[in-house]
Enzyme design. Structure first.
Site, PDB file in Angstrom:
ATOM      1  N   CYS A  13       0.846  -1.199   0.000  1.00  0.00           N
ATOM      2  CA  CYS A  13       0.000   0.000   0.000  1.00  0.00           C
ATOM      3  C   CYS A  13       0.881   1.247   0.000  1.00  0.00           C
ATOM      4  CB  CYS A  13      -0.926   0.018   1.207  1.00  0.00           C
ATOM      5  SG  CYS A  13      -0.043   0.163   2.771  1.00  0.00           S
ATOM      6  N   CYS A  85      29.295 -36.829 -18.863  1.00  0.00           N
ATOM      7  CA  CYS A  85      29.265 -37.069 -17.418  1.00  0.00           C
ATOM      8  C   CYS A  85      29.244 -35.730 -16.677  1.00  0.00           C
ATOM      9  CB  CYS A  85      30.478 -37.881 -16.962  1.00  0.00           C
ATOM     10  SG  CYS A  85      32.043 -37.019 -17.218  1.00  0.00           S
ATOM     11  N   ASP A 510       8.477  28.857 -32.570  1.00  0.00           N
ATOM     12  CA  ASP A 510       9.548  29.315 -33.446  1.00  0.00           C
ATOM     13  C   ASP A 510       9.009  29.225 -34.875  1.00  0.00           C
ATOM     14  OD1 ASP A 510      12.253  29.966 -34.257  1.00  0.00           O
ATOM     15  OD2 ASP A 510      12.404  27.886 -34.911  1.00  0.00           O
ATOM     16  N   ASP A 709      12.682  23.702 -32.617  1.00  0.00           N
ATOM     17  CA  ASP A 709      13.364  22.508 -33.116  1.00  0.00           C
ATOM     18  C   ASP A 709      14.874  22.655 -33.242  1.00  0.00           C
ATOM     19  OD1 ASP A 709      13.378  24.317 -35.235  1.00  0.00           O
ATOM     20  OD2 ASP A 709      13.274  22.722 -36.740  1.00  0.00           O
ATOM     21  N   ASP A 713      17.075  27.265 -30.192  1.00  0.00           N
ATOM     22  CA  ASP A 713      15.827  27.309 -29.412  1.00  0.00           C
ATOM     23  C   ASP A 713      16.016  26.746 -28.005  1.00  0.00           C
ATOM     24  OD1 ASP A 713      14.345  28.326 -31.570  1.00  0.00           O
ATOM     25  OD2 ASP A 713      14.020  26.318 -32.378  1.00  0.00           O
TER      26      ASP A 713
END
Length: 823
Positions: A13, A85, A510, A709, A713
Site C-alpha cells: 500500500c 558425465c 519558433d 526545433d 531554441d
C-alpha cells in the site's frame, strides 16, 4: 550525481511506498527518492561519492522489502551437445565463468543445458558459445529472456497466485458465510439448512465447523499477517497491519467464545465472528487480484514498446548473409532487411530503395520512402523493397530504447498535485489505528460494556480504511497518460511537465522548421548597380556556402539547381543574427538583413519599396552588398506546414494565445502570422534573445510553452514553463524540452495539451474519490450513523468497500486509454 531504478517487492500500500522514500532520503548524499507503487519501482538519485548503491539497497532491505537492481543483464539458456558425465558439465561451467561480463553460470548435466546470466556490454553471446566450443563441446540453438520478459512473467505468476488464493478462500468462506447467516435470516426467508448445525441446539458443532472452515482462509491469507505484524513491530504499520489486527481480533474473540460454548455458555454462540474474518480476507484477496490485473494494464504501453524490436538481425559477414541475435550486432555492421521484416537497430541506408512504416515511433501511418543516405530506426517495418544499411546506434542508444527510457522515467516521476496524498499516506495507517481503538472504546463504555458491539466498530474502522487508493491515484494516471502519449508520438518527460502543461495559456512557436517546413527556396533575385541577376545569385551562393543557416543553404541550392559552379571564398565569417561576410574573387561580399547593412553604412533606398513588397508576400529579403555598395536582394520563402493553421485554431478553441518568434523582419513575420492565425508576433529577435522574450511573457503572469526545433531554441525551451521540441529537430532541443513530439506535425501540440488536461482531471477525480471514500467511510464505520438512529456498518461490507476503492481508482485511470489525439 548518479541515478538508478530499483525494483521493489513486498509493497502492499501507499504507506509502504512512503516508508521506503523516507528511509532512502535519510541517507547522506541522496538528493531524490520516488517510489511508484503501481510499477513497484524506486527511482533514486544520489551522489556516488557520498553514498553507494549498496547502502541504498541495504537500507530498503533492513525495513523489510526486497530490492532488485535493474540491470541490463540477459539470461540465456544454451543447450550443450557432447557432454557424457558430470565432469563435462563442470568443465563447461568453468570455461564460461572465466569470461569477463558473465555474472553467473549453471550447467545441468541431466537437461544438457547451461543457464548463463551475462552483461551484453561486456560479454557477447558469440563469445560464450565460442568458449563452449573451445572446451570441446557444442553450443546448440539459444533461447534467451531479458529483464522485461522476466518481470512480465513474475507479475503473471503473482496474478495467478492471487486468483488461486482467492478461489481457495471463496470455496471455504462462502459455506462459512451461509452457515453463519442463514439462521439469522429465517425470520424473513426459508433456506435449506442442516438440522445438525442449528446454533441453538448444536452450538459446539456449529462453532467448531465455523472454526474449521475459517482456518484454510486464514492460511491462504497468511501474508496479511506476516507482513502486517512485521510492519507493526517496526512501528510503520501498513494496510496489511489493519487487516491483520481486525481479522485477528475477530478470530481470537471467536475462539474465546468457542471455549465458552464448550464450557456450557451456549449464548456465546451469538458472539462468533469467524465468518467476518473469512469473508474480509476473501474480499480483500478479490480486490488485490483485480488490482494486480488493473496495474498490469496501466503499463501496457511500455510493454508494447519493449516488444516492438526484433530479436535477430541478418548481417553481411564475409560476403554471406548471416542471422545473429540482436545483441551481437555491432556499430558498422551492414544489415540486410527484407520486405515485411523489422529494422533491428538504427542506421543509414547504404543500398536499395523501400518504404518504411515508422508509425511505432511517430504515430504517422503513411510509410516513408527510404534510399541511400536516409536514416532508418529500430522496430520500424520495411514494407516494400530489400535494403542494406549500416548500423550506427545499437542497444540503449537506439531511438526506441531512448523513448522507452524516457517513458519509464516519466512514469517514475511525481506530479506536484500528489504531494498532499503523499503526506496523508505517511500518517494514514497510525491515525486509523488510533481512530479504531478510540471508537471501539467509546462505544464499549457508551453501551455499558457491550464488547460485541465495540468489536464490530473496531474491526469495521480498520477494514474500511484504504491507503492503497491514495497511493495509486496519481501514479496510475501518470502511467496511463504518458503511455498513451507515447502511442501518439507525444513523449512527456515527467509528472511535473504533465501537470504544468494543463495550465499553459500562451504558446510561443519558433517560425523556421516549426510553423514552416524549414526548407526555404529562392523566389526572387533583384539586382542593381550594373550587376546581373545570375551574377548576384552566384556571388551570394558562393559567399553562403560556408553558412549553416537554412536561408543560406537555400541560396546555395538555388544556384546549384541552375547549374552554377560556385567560386571558392578566400575568407568567411558568420555574423550571428545578422548574416555573413566573405571575400569572393577579390571582392568583399556582405549578405544579410537590414541591421547588418545599417551597421556597415550600406544605403538601401534603391530597393526599399521592393523589399517591403517581398516582405508583405511572406518572403525573406536578403540584402547583398559588394565592396560596400548595394548589389541587390535575393528573396527566400519558406512554405508553411499544412498542419500549422489547424493546430493554431485548435489552441484558440482551448483559450490559448499563440505567439510566433523569429529573426525575420517584421513585415515577413506578419505575413506568415496572417496565414496561420497567429495572435502576437515577436520579430527580428536574435537567437540569444529568444529566452528573454519568453521571460517578458512570463513577467505578464502567463504560463508559457515554447515550441522549437533548433539548437538556438534550446535556451528558450529551458526558460519556458514547458518546452516542447519537434522530434525532427536536434538532440540539443530534445534534451532541453519537457515534451518531445516525435513528428513534425503541429497538431501534436494541442494533443499534448489535451492529454495533460485529461490526465490532471483524472488525477483530481482519483484523489477526490480516494480522500472522499476515507473521509466518509471511516466515520460511518466508527458508528456515526448509529448515533442518529441509523444502521451499523457490518465489517463484511466495510471490506467489500475497501477492496473496490482501489479497483475503482485504477479503473478510472484506465479510462485514459480511450484518449484520442487531435487530428
Amino acid at each position: 550525481m548518479e541515478s538508478q531504478v530499483l525494483s521493489i517487492r513486498g509493497m502492499t500500500c501507499a504507506a509502504c511506498a512512503q516508508r521506503i522514500e523516507r528511509t532512502v532520503r535519510k541517507l547522506g548524499g541522496v538528493s531524490q527518492a520516488n517510489v511508484n507503487l503501481a510499477s513497484e519501482k524506486l527511482f533514486v538519485e544520489y551522489d556516488g561519492e557520498d553514498v553507494k548503491l549498496a547502502q541504498v539497497k541495504d537500507a530498503v532491505s533492513r525495513i523489510g522489502y526486497e530490492v532488485v537492481e535493474r540491470t541490463e543483464s540477459q539470461n540465456v539458456t544454451i543447450p550443450i551437445g557432447g557432454m557424457t558425465c558430470a565432469a563435462c558439465a563442470q568443465r563447461v561451467e568453468k570455461a564460461i565463468r572465466k569470461l569477463e561480463g558473465v555474472a553467473s553460470v549453471s550447467v545441468n548435466y541431466a537437461t544438457e543445458k547451461a543457464t548463463v546470466t551475462y552483461y551484453p556490454r561486456q560479454a557477447r553471446l558469440s563469445a560464450i558459445r565460442e568458449a563452449v566450443g573451445n572446451a570441446g563441446y557444442k553450443a546448440l540453438e539459444v533461447s534467451k529472456t531479458d529483464a522485461a520478459d522476466e518481470d512480465r512473467a513474475r507479475k503473471q505468476r503473482e496474478i495467478r497466485t492471487l486468483w488461486t488464493k482467492f478461489t481457495v478462500s471463496a470455496v471455504f468462506s462462502l459455506p462459512l458465510l451461509y452457515i453463519a447467516m442463514v439462521p439469522m435470516l429465517t425470520r424473513w426467508v426459508r433456506l435449506p439448512y442442516p438440522r445438525g448445525l442449528d446454533p441453538m441446539n448444536y452450538s459446539l458443532i456449529y462453532a467448531l465447523l465455523e472454526l474449521l472452515l475459517v482456518i484454510p482462509v486464514i492460511g491462504v491469507g497468511y501474508r496479511f499477517y506476516t507482513v502486517g505484524f512485521k510492519a507493526l513491530w517496526r512501528r510503520s504499520p501498513n494496510m496489511d497491519s489493519l487487516i491483520a489486527i481486525g481479522t485477528t481480533a475477530a478470530v481470537v474473540y471467536s475462539v474465546y467464545n468457542v471455549f465458552q460454548i464448550a464450557g456450557g455458555q451456549f449464548k456465546a454462540v451469538d458472539a462468533l465472528y469467524f465468518e467476518t474474518a473469512g469473508v474480509i480476507i476473501t474480499l480483500i484477496l478479490l480486490g488485490k487480484s483485480l488490482e494486480a490485473v488493473s496495474k498490469g494494464r496501466t503499463s501496457e504501453a511500455i510493454k508494447k514498446l519493449m516488444g516492438l524490436a526484433p530479436k535477430t538481425a541478418i548481417i553481411i559477414q564475409d560476403g554471406e548473409e548471416k542471422e545473429i541475435p540482436i545483441d551481437e550486432v555491432e556499430i558498422g555492421d551492414i544489415i540486410v532487411v527484407k520486405p515485411g521484416a523489422k529494422i533491428p537497430v538504427d542506421g543509414t541506408v547504404t543500398e536499395g530503395h523501400t518504404a518504411i512504416d515508422e508509425s511505432m515511433l511517430t504515430g504517422e501511418s503513411m510509410p516513408v520512402d527510404k534510399a541511400a543516405g536516409n536514416p532508418v530506426y529500430a522496430a520500424s517495418l520495411n514494407t516494400t523493397g530489400t535494403v542494406r544499411f549500416r548500423a550506427e546506434k545499437i542497444g540503449s542508444d537506439t531511438a526506441l530504447a531512448r523513448i522507452i527510457k524516457l517513458v519509464e522515467d516519466a512514469q517514475g516521476s511525481k506530479a506536484p498535485i500528489a504531494q498532499m496524498a503523499d503526506i496523508v499516506s505517511g500518517y494514514f495507517v497510525p491515525v486509523v489505528c488510533v481512530i479504531a481503538l478510540a471508537a471501539g472504546l467509546a462505544w464499549f463504555f457508551g453501551t455499558g460494556g457491550d464488547l460485541k458491539f465495540a468489536l464490530t466498530i473496531f474491526i469495521s474502522v480498520l477494514v474500511i480504511a484504504c491507503p492503497c487508493a491514495l497511493g495509486l491515484a496519481t501514479p496510475t494516471a501518470i502511467m496511463v497518460g504518458t503511455g498513451k502519449g507515447a502511442e501518439n508520438g507525444v513523449l512527456i518527460k515527467g509528472g511535473e511537465a504533465l501537470e504544468t502543461a494543463h495550465k499553459v495559456n500562451t504558446i510561443v512557436f519558433d517560425k523556421t522548421g516549426t510553423i514552416t517546413e524549414g526548407k526555404p527556396a529562392v523566389t526572387d533575385t533583384l539586382a542593381v548597380g550594373g550587376v546581373s541577376s545570375d551574377r548576384l545569385l552566384l556571388i551570394t551562393a558562393s559567399a553562403e556556402r560556408g553558412s549553416e543557416h537554412p536561408l543560406g543553404q537555400a541560396i546555395v541550392a538555388g544556384a546549384r539547381e541552375k547549374g552554377m559552379e560556385l567560386i571558392k571564398a578566400d575568407s568567411f565569417e558568420s555574423i550571428t543574427g545578422r548574416g555573413i561576410e566573405a571575400r569572393i574573387d577579390g571582392q568583399d561580399v556582405l549578405a544579410g538583413n537590414r541591421k547588418l547593412m545599417d551597421e556597415r553604412g550600406v544605403a538601401l533606398s534603391a530597393l526599399e519599396s521592393e523589399s517591403d513588397r517581398l516582405a508583405a508576400e511572406g518572403k525573406t529579403p536578403m540584402y547583398v552588398a559588394v565592396d560596400g555598395r548595394l548589389a541587390g536582394i535575393v528573396a527566400v520563402a519558406d512554405v508553411v506546414k499544412k498542419s500549422s493553421r489547424a493546430a493554431i485554431e485548435s489552441l484558440h478553441k482551448m483559450g490559448i494565445e499563440v505567439a510566433m518568434i523569429t529573426g525575420d523582419n517584421k513585415k515577413t513575420a506578419d505575413a506568415i502570422a496572417k496565414q496561420v492565425g497567429i495572435d502576437r508576433v515577436l520579430a527580428e529577435v536574435l537567437p540569444q534573445d529568444k529566452s528573454n522574450e519568453v521571460k517578458k511573457l512570463q513577467a505578464e503572469n502567463r504560463k508559457v510553452a515554447m515550441v522549437g526545433d533548433g539548437i538556438n531554441d534550446a535556451p528558450a525551451l529551458a526558460q519556458a514553463d514547458i518546452g516542447i521540441a519537434i522530434g525532427s529537430g536536434t538532440d540539443v532541443a530534445m534534451e532541453s524540452a519537457d515534451i518531445v513530439l516525435m513528428r513534425s506535425d503541429l497538431m501534436d501540440v494541442p494533443t499534448a495539451i489535451n492529454l495533460s488536461k485529461r490526465t490532471i482531471r483524472n488525477i483530481k477525480q482519483n484523489l477526490f474519490w480516494a480522500f472522499g471514500y476515507n473521509v466518509i467511510g471511516i466515520p460511518i464505520a466508527a458508528g456515526a450513523l448509529r448515533l442518529f438512529g441509523g444502521p451499523l456498518l457490518n465489517p463484511i461490507f466495510a471490506a467489500a468497500a475497501m477492496s473496490m476503492s482501489s479497483v475503482s481508482v485504477l479503473t478510472n485511470a484506465l479510462r485514459l486509454k480511450r484518449f484520442k489525439a487531435s487530428r
